[in-house]
Design an enzyme around this catalytic site. Structure first.
Site, PDB file in Angstrom:
ATOM      1  CB  SER A   1      48.871  35.884  45.282  1.00 65.12           C
ATOM      2  OG  SER A   1      48.154  37.034  45.655  1.00 65.12           O
ATOM      3  CE  LYS A   2      43.579  31.300  41.926  1.00 65.90           C
ATOM      4  NZ  LYS A   2      42.670  30.241  41.834  1.00 65.90           N
ATOM      5  NE  ARG A   3      46.602  37.674  49.106  1.00 66.86           N
ATOM      6  CZ  ARG A   3      46.758  36.353  49.176  1.00 66.86           C
ATOM      7  NH1 ARG A   3      45.696  35.577  49.208  1.00 66.86           N
ATOM      8  NH2 ARG A   3      47.945  35.799  49.215  1.00 66.86           N
TER       9      ARG A   3
END
Ligand code: GLU
Length: 482
Positions: free
Chosen positions: A252-254
């Site tokens: 994910s973008k995290r």
């Protein structure tokens, strides 16, 4: 046919390896076939856009060397390349579908949808097509009635059993048409919906190959129907397998460690990152894993993209990076490493920079690793005490160092090969070789018996510094000077 591919990111955050992988494949495919690579910003989901999102994406792509032939900052015949500026194009496409009877206004509210429990136990809301066959007079009456603007729905062809798509990677797939309701293409507020905008743009921008993550496979049947309705040939679809994070979970973008910007900050070469990206789903016919940019352009082909999930492997990325570094010639490597030097800690390192990097090159996996290894050359102070007692254990060390010093004084130019030869010649002269020769010299130079090859080490320190460290009375490892 001229190949035209596109990367269509949404500016919702910085790129991570999972989403930039699609950019890499589209770019490689376009370059392989002498085609065009288009960049389109899909920024219609205003709530999810982040400030500076687009700039960040452009910066990451530029750094990776994925240059686009059309798109923001470059322009092109199909400008603008931001969806938020393309409302007129979507409006014209909606009008065309309405005129052809392939779309219709729908006045139903949320409450008019039918609920059903879907396969995964979740509630699925179906639209049963109530407004599709509205009497024309009734439709006109409602349109002029002053109520909220209707949504516009796409009229899925009647009697259709399935939508069949032949994916380049996943093969022929048959999507049951019963799963596809008459879906909304324009919202009540006038905004085009996601699938519609994508297809209208792919048509307008003459995209021939849609290469993207398998997460978009479920959008494909709706999109295929839209291509058909707009009277345009469907592009070739190629869906790339899922990229999982190193922990086996969806990326994910995290996942900061997988962010392109983070890899850049750490000093991974852009070509190594591109090389690694290509291996997230593709494999070389001969099993080669370390490939330069042009080799990738020549070799990466959709036929060898697999379907199985692929998992991020930071160790492998590091290894590929180290292999790319080892192929760089000394001048280029020194230039690439320079911006990563922590000058607050290693000011003396700059004097013979190219030789310094050469002395440490085998230890570097990324350009940024340089600071971790510079103490080998410039951190002698910490080892001073230990080094002094280690040196004292070599009988005749002072005489040996003096002889080495004398021999080195005559070396000109101060370069690796003559320096190494001078040390060996001194050894022969005084009857010492191997560890008995190299260890005391290294101890005096850097405060440690182990370390880089002596010729490289001497070249890296430079004449003045090296001789200073070898001269009788100076602290081992150059300790006194740091
Ligand atoms: N905007 C989409 C995304 O960021 C890509 C759409 C597509 O490739 O069709 O995932």
């Amino acid at each position: 046919m001229t190949v035209r591919t596109r990367f269509a990111p949404s500016p919702t955050g910085r790129l991570h390896l999972g989403n930039v992988r699609a950019a890499a494949f589209n770019w490689l495919f376009a370059r392989r076939h002498g085609g065009a690579f288009v960049l389109r910003i899909e920024d219609t989901d205003v709530e999810r856009n982040v400030d500076g999102g687009e700039e960040g994406i452009l910066e990451d792509l530029r750094w990776l060397g994925l240059d686009w032939d059309e798109g923001p900052g470059v322009g092109g015949p199909h400008a603008p390349y931001r969806q938020s500026q393309r409302n007129a194009v979507y409006a014209a496409a909606v009008d065309a579908l309405l005129a052809a009877g392939r779309a219709y206004p729908c006045f139903c509210g949320e409450g008019d949808l039918e609920s059903e429990i879907g396969k995964e136990g979740r509630e699925v809301r179906h639209y049963l097509g109530r407004c599709r066959d509205l009497d024309p007079a009734e439709r006109s009456r409602r349109l002029s009635g002053g109520g909220p603007a209707p949504v516009i729905r796409f009229a899925v062809p009647r009697g259709l059993a399935s939508v069949d798509v032949d994916d380049e990677v996943f093969g022929p797939i048959s999507f049951p048409a019963s799963d596809i309701d008459d879906f909304v293409i324009r919202r009540s507020d006038g905004r085009a919906t996601y699938n519609f905008a994508v297809v209208v743009d792919d048509v307008a921008m003459e995209i021939t190959h849609v290469i993207r993550g398998v997460g978009h496979l479920s959008n494909t049947p709706k999109q295929a129907l839209l291509f058909d309705a707009l009277g345009r040939a469907r592009p070739v679809f190629a869906h790339l397998p899922t990229v999982l994070g190193a922990d086996g979970r969806k990326l994910s973008k995290r996942d900061g460690a997988a962010a392109v910007a983070e890899l850049r900050r750490l000093g991974y070469p852009a070509d190594a990152v591109l090389n690694y990206l290509s291996l997230l789903g593709w494999s070389h016919p001969e099993g080669k894993e370390v490939l330069a940019r042009q080799e990738l352009v020549d070799a990466v082909a959709l036929e060898r993209v697999g379907r199985s999930d692929t998992q991020m492997d930071p160790e492998k990325l590091l290894w590929i990076s180290s292999q790319h570094l080892s192929r760089e010639d000394p001048g280029t490597l020194a230039e690439h490493v320079a911006p990563f030097l922590d000058e607050t800690r290693f000011a003396p390192a700059r004097t013979h920079w190219k030789q310094v990097v050469e002395a440490l090159r085998t230890r570097l996996s990324t350009y940024g690793d340089i600071n971790e290894h510079l103490p080998i050359l410039f951190g002698g102070a910490e080892r001073g005490g230990e080094a002094a007692s280690a040196l004292a254990a070599y009988p005749g060390a002072p005489e040996l160092l003096e002889a080495v010093c004398r021999a080195l004084e005559g070396v000109d130019p101060w370069e690796e090969a003559p320096l190494a030869a001078a040390v060996r010649a001194t050894g022969r002269e005084v009857g010492t070789k191997g560890a008995a020769l190299f260890h005391p010299v290294r101890l005096a130079l850097v405060g440690s018996e182990a370390g880089p090859d002596l010729g490289k080490l001497l070249a890296a320190l430079g004449r003045e510094e090296a001789l200073g460290r070898l001269r009788p009375g100076s602290a081992p490892g150059g300790g006194a000077k740091v």
